[in-house]
Write a protein that holds these residues in place. Sequence first.
Motif, mmCIF file in Angstrom:
data_model
loop_
_atom_site.group_PDB
_atom_site.id
_atom_site.type_symbol
_atom_site.label_atom_id
_atom_site.label_comp_id
_atom_site.label_asym_id
_atom_site.label_seq_id
_atom_site.Cartn_x
_atom_site.Cartn_y
_atom_site.Cartn_z
ATOM 1 N N HIS A 41 -35.000 17.602 -14.542
ATOM 2 C CA HIS A 41 -34.406 18.930 -14.558
ATOM 3 C C HIS A 41 -35.477 20.008 -14.743
ATOM 4 N N ARG A 65 -23.747 13.244 -21.205
ATOM 5 C CA ARG A 65 -24.600 12.639 -20.190
ATOM 6 C C ARG A 65 -24.163 11.198 -19.915
ATOM 7 N N PHE A 110 -25.116 15.383 -16.269
ATOM 8 C CA PHE A 110 -25.462 16.071 -17.505
ATOM 9 C C PHE A 110 -24.200 16.559 -18.223
ATOM 10 N N ARG A 138 -25.105 17.334 -11.087
ATOM 11 C CA ARG A 138 -25.337 15.887 -11.126
ATOM 12 C C ARG A 138 -26.495 15.524 -10.203
ATOM 13 N N VAL A 139 -27.130 14.399 -10.483
ATOM 14 C CA VAL A 139 -28.221 13.877 -9.668
ATOM 15 C C VAL A 139 -27.647 12.756 -8.810
ATOM 16 N N PHE A 183 -31.023 16.487 -6.032
ATOM 17 C CA PHE A 183 -30.808 17.289 -7.233
ATOM 18 C C PHE A 183 -31.201 18.728 -6.917
ATOM 19 N N TRP A 203 -26.837 22.738 -14.248
ATOM 20 C CA TRP A 203 -27.030 21.323 -14.583
ATOM 21 C C TRP A 203 -26.198 20.453 -13.626
ATOM 22 N N PHE A 260 -34.468 12.178 -17.100
ATOM 23 C CA PHE A 260 -33.650 13.180 -16.427
ATOM 24 C C PHE A 260 -33.885 14.581 -16.982
ATOM 25 N N ALA A 261 -34.278 14.666 -18.239
ATOM 26 C CA ALA A 261 -34.690 15.970 -18.768
ATOM 27 C C ALA A 261 -35.948 16.449 -18.043
ATOM 28 N N PRO A 275 -30.435 22.188 -8.630
ATOM 29 C CA PRO A 275 -29.921 23.204 -9.557
ATOM 30 C C PRO A 275 -30.170 24.603 -9.008
#
Length: 272
Positions: A50, A223, A114, A73-74, A59, A71, A46-47, A61
């Motif tokens: 992002h 997280r 996150f 949510r996914v 997702f 940040w 997930f990092a 952002p």
Amino acid sequence: MTVTGTGAAGAPLLSEAGLQRFQEYGFTVVRGLFASDEIDRLCAEFAALHAAGPVPGHFEPRPGTDPLHVWPRVMQPHEINDVARRVLLDARLRTVLEALLGEEVLAAQSMFYFKPPGARGQALHQDNFYLRVEPGTCVAAWLACDAIDRDNGGLEVVPGTHRMDLFCPELADAEVSFAREYVPPPPGLSAVPVNMSPGDVLFFNGSLVHGSQPNRTADRFRRSFIGHYVGRSAERIGHYYRTVTMSGERVPLPESEGAGPCGTEFAPEGPH
């Protein structure tokens, strides 16, 4: 009685006491269900997601002063990421969920939060207000990816509310909740925090009133990976949710009818 299967440390997945706790209070925690290296791998995925930027529909952002814009949510990451899919459909989750629901389960949703420092929480609510599973309800499996407590916005639950009907929410305080729905604790009941360590999984009934406060820390993320599941006997579900077996085969369910407990349809904010 012990549910078959073992966790990361070789302990039984779900004891009779854990099952009774779920039945009596509406939630139970299985400690250390996922190992630290599994959590590290999940967080790394997930990092990277992002860092790579938006995935429309999942997702998105965007710049801003709100940490949840930077940040967000996914949503349904299992549809775009193999690691997320494996976690959602993990055999250990399946073992516990089938014991809790008493039947085969279908996965309906995945999310990754996150929840960075300064992020708002989500006011008390009930998940089945959104999923609208009929008959019955859903069950959430909430996997902690960090040390989680009240300071960084851990979950709070109102024990016993799983035995109650869905409530018509009030308007939440937008200063502390990103979602607009708020369910006050019923008279005589109150929210209690659930502290968790990485790899712990909180399982809870879809009618259980729960939520979280803002992340008030300066440097700690909160997280978490969340899956929502329904029993195979479910006949209908809300239009957003796309059910699959724990082997990954798509099993579409008809859309729930009606407007929910308020007599009007709320725009779906998604559970916690």
